[in-house]
Design a protein around this motif. Structure first.
Motif, PDB file in Angstrom:
ATOM      1  N   GLU A 102     -16.279  -9.653   4.962  1.00 51.35           N
ATOM      2  CA  GLU A 102     -17.255  -8.225   4.149  1.00 51.35           C
ATOM      3  C   GLU A 102     -17.892  -9.505   3.750  1.00 51.35           C
ATOM      4  OE1 GLU A 102     -14.334  -5.456   3.822  1.00 51.35           O
ATOM      5  OE2 GLU A 102     -16.030  -4.638   2.708  1.00 51.35           O
ATOM      6  N   ASN A 148      -9.157  -5.737  -6.015  1.00 47.05           N
ATOM      7  CA  ASN A 148      -7.863  -5.060  -4.448  1.00 47.05           C
ATOM      8  C   ASN A 148      -8.935  -5.773  -2.955  1.00 47.05           C
ATOM      9  OD1 ASN A 148     -10.178  -3.158  -5.211  1.00 47.05           O
ATOM     10  ND2 ASN A 148      -8.965  -1.963  -3.727  1.00 47.05           N
ATOM     11  N   ARG A 279      -5.982   0.119  -1.348  1.00 49.90           N
ATOM     12  CA  ARG A 279      -7.648   0.581  -1.356  1.00 49.90           C
ATOM     13  C   ARG A 279      -8.184   2.152  -1.856  1.00 49.90           C
ATOM     14  NH1 ARG A 279     -10.161  -1.778   4.280  1.00 49.90           N
ATOM     15  NH2 ARG A 279      -8.266  -3.305   4.826  1.00 49.90           N
ATOM     16  N   CYS A 280      -9.462   2.705  -2.655  1.00 49.09           N
ATOM     17  CA  CYS A 280      -9.835   3.424  -2.537  1.00 49.09           C
ATOM     18  C   CYS A 280     -10.371   4.919  -1.373  1.00 49.09           C
ATOM     19  CB  CYS A 280     -10.977   3.265  -3.750  1.00 49.09           C
ATOM     20  SG  CYS A 280     -12.168   2.453  -2.776  1.00 49.09           S
ATOM     21  N   THR A 281     -10.542   3.621  -0.411  1.00 50.09           N
ATOM     22  CA  THR A 281      -9.910   4.878   0.880  1.00 50.09           C
ATOM     23  C   THR A 281      -8.887   4.950   1.666  1.00 50.09           C
ATOM     24  OG1 THR A 281     -10.708   2.388   2.218  1.00 50.09           O
ATOM     25  CG2 THR A 281     -12.417   3.608   1.860  1.00 50.09           C
ATOM     26  N   GLY A 443     -12.459   0.807   6.826  1.00 46.24           N
ATOM     27  CA  GLY A 443     -13.056   0.098   7.873  1.00 46.24           C
ATOM     28  C   GLY A 443     -14.337   0.500   7.195  1.00 46.24           C
ATOM     29  N   ALA A 444     -15.155   0.572   6.573  1.00 43.94           N
ATOM     30  CA  ALA A 444     -16.524   0.164   6.124  1.00 43.94           C
ATOM     31  C   ALA A 444     -17.045  -1.063   6.788  1.00 43.94           C
ATOM     32  CB  ALA A 444     -16.614   0.657   5.189  1.00 43.94           C
TER      33      ALA A 444
HETATM   34  C1  UN1 Z   1     -12.273  -0.661  -1.785  1.00 48.47           C
HETATM   35  O1  UN1 Z   1     -10.886  -0.345  -1.732  1.00 48.47           O
HETATM   36  O2  UN1 Z   1     -12.612  -0.592  -2.478  1.00 48.47           O
HETATM   37  O3  UN1 Z   1     -13.370   0.969   4.202  1.00 48.47           O
HETATM   38  C2  UN1 Z   1     -13.476  -0.412  -0.842  1.00 48.47           C
HETATM   39  C3  UN1 Z   1     -12.744   0.371   3.655  1.00 48.47           C
HETATM   40  C4  UN1 Z   1     -12.922  -1.231   2.973  1.00 48.47           C
HETATM   41  C5  UN1 Z   1     -13.737  -1.638   1.244  1.00 48.47           C
HETATM   42  C6  UN1 Z   1     -12.824  -0.473   1.086  1.00 48.47           C
HETATM   43  N1  UN1 Z   1     -13.881  -1.936   3.777  1.00 48.47           N
HETATM   44  O4  UN1 Z   1     -11.814   0.226   3.536  1.00 48.47           O
END
Ligand code: UN1
Length: 500
Positions: A102, A148, A279-281, A443-444
């Motif tokens: 990334e 993270n 993960r925040c996602t 998966g951003a």
């Molecule tokens: C995060 O968890 O702070 O899309 C970012 C995603 C990763 C980025 C997560 N590319 O889960």
């Protein structure tokens, strides 16, 4: 694996008060990080101020060349960086390499931006007059990054800042100081002039806070928890700083009755248990249409039980540990709340895991799935940040959307269906910054905006052009070459019948 400050081009070792760097899969200390405070932050800001004018005056395509070289250096050192990531915060090798990738992608993408940095050119309401916008640097940017994504997030924040001509003070997470040190070394190797990026280590209170309050740091970007975001916002407010905060999530995957359930299970397991749910996602709610609830639950339970836990550097391992004992205790607390307070059903997991003698000292937790959760339960409302997800049974898409939108957060949401019309309806109705159709919640990609609505952030986005927007000031330029005084709104030619 010793972390160092990098201030004005000088590398500074940890002193006697160093903070330990710990491998969460073994509990063993693997290195030390300096414990910086206000003095280091002051020195770093001073160095960044000195470096600002020459860096801002360097043509953006030249600045971009450093980023392009950085992409190459990071690629050459990918395994070394990934090794540091796994050994400092536990994510498995495949994901650690993705973390570094990334950063490589961001470096290549932002290098391209060096030849764009587009503004607007637009007609004037008056003749012989030209209107356009320019981008200018904001100044010294203070970046505070989490553990993270120890390489990716420093890159998301610092590379758009640098290509826009800003200089940077990066306060890396105290858990992952060595990964940040390697990242800074790569920037040095790529030829970044001294002081353009400065790295300081230390805790949020001791090093992050002085950076947020520093009078010569006009922009702050933080990725962290809701509570930290609120504190940072308070401390940045008196100086009206440009502030970007990227906070929590309570992301959901909607599985509609027509979905391919094998695919859905795969996407959910990856989104819920990748990075051990840190993960925040991460997908921490699964909203399932009633007819397929049981069948999906069975697949998920079987799949979760098959996941191999262990030290992330071993290739067979799919799920690593939690980052620290406190993180595991928080997960355990939520498991208790789920069972005792909320009355949800524990379908699998819910206990500490002990994958091997080698990892006996590590902080592992079994991938955990709750069934029969209800939307108002705490496990369905609060961010757990661990390998825990909850299944909620919904009647139909409308109910799923209401439940999806019924939390304080709004980062990423996903819908799995083969029905295009329902997918499009969901895409519109989901209150989230990121929506995935036919995928999980993670998966951003670096060239698209990343961020969320409601309690997830304060309206900014990072990555993509949105990242460029955050790190540049817009200057609006009017060029009047009519030779006379033309007054906007007054001398504008109008309809002759207009009485004015
Ligand atoms: C995060 O968890 O702070 O899309 C970012 C995603 C990763 C980025 C997560 N590319 O889960």
């Amino acid at each position: 694996m010793d972390a160092r400050h990098w201030i004005g081009g000088e590398w500074i070792d940890a002193g006697a008060d160093a903070l330990p760097l710990i491998d969460p899969a073994t509990g063993r200390t693997v290195g030390r990080a300096p414990r910086g405070g206000a003095a280091e932050v002051d020195a770093a800001v001073e160095a960044a101020r000195r470096a600002l004018e020459p860096w801002a005056a360097t043509p953006a395509p030249r600045r971009a060349e450093v980023l392009l070289r950085l992409a190459r250096v990071l690629a050459e050192r990918k395994d070394e960086l990934a090794h540091a990531v796994t050994h400092e915060m536990g994510k498995v090798r495949l994901e650690a390499r993705g973390d570094v990738q990334e950063a490589i992608d961001m470096a290549a993408y932002m290098a391209g931006e060096g030849r764009r940095l587009y503004g607007h050119t637009t007609p004037s309401e008056l003749p012989d007059k030209l209107c356009f916008t320019l981008r200018e640097p904001v100044g010294v940017c203070g970046l505070i990054t989490p553990w993270n994504f120890p390489v990716a997030i420093p890159a998301w924040k610092s590379l758009p800042a640098l290509v826009c001509g800003n200089t940077v003070v990066l306060k890396a997470s105290e858990e992952t100081g060595y990964s940040a040190t390697l990242y800074a070394r790569c920037l040095e190797e790529a030829g970044l002039p001294p002081g353009v990026l400065n790295l300081v280590h230390g805790t949020g209170e001791e090093a992050g806070d002085p950076l947020v309050r520093h009078p010569h740091v006009p922009a702050i970007s933080l990725t962290g928890s809701l509570a930290t975001g609120q504190t940072v916002a308070r401390h940045a407010a008196p100086q009206l700083k440009r502030l970007h905060v990227e906070l929590g999530g309570k992301n959901a995957i909607l599985v509609l009755a027509d979905a391919d359930l094998d695919f859905a299970a795969q996407a959910i397991l990856w989104s819920a248990f990748g990075t051990s749910g840190q993960r925040c996602t991460a997908a921490s709610r699964i909203l399932v249409e009633a007819p397929v609830y049981e069948a999906l639950a069975a697949r998920l339970v079987a799949g979760a039980r098959r996941l191999r836990l262990g030290h992330g550097w071993s290739d067979a391992v799919e799920v690593g540990p939690l980052v620290r004992p406190a993180a595991r205790e928080k997960v355990e607390r939520y498991v208790r709340i789920g069972v005792e307070e909320d009355g949800a059903r524990l379908l699998t997991g819910g206990r500490r895991a002990h994958p091997s003698p080698e990892t006996a000292g590590g902080w592992f937790f079994e991938p955990t799935i709750f069934g029969e959760a209800r939307p108002d339960m705490r496990i369905a409302q609060e961010e757990i940040f661990g390998p825990v997800t909850a299944l909620l049974r919904v009647r139909d898409l409308d109910e799923a959307l209401a439940v999806h939108n019924g939390t304080p957060f709004g980062l990423s949401g996903a819908v799995i269906t083969r029905d295009l019309a329902r997918a499009m309806k969901a895409m519109r109705a989901m209150k989230a910054g990121i929506v995935y159709l036919h995928n999980g919640t993670i998966g951003a990609e670096v060239h698209l905006p990343f961020g969320g609505v409601k309690g997830t952030g304060n309206g900014h986005r990072e990555a993509g052009i949105a990242g460029i927007d955050f790190y540049s000031e817009l200057k609006t330029v009017y060029v009047d070459y009519s030779g006379g005084l033309q007054r906007a709104q007054i001398d504008t030619p109008r309809d002759p019948d207009d009485p004015r």
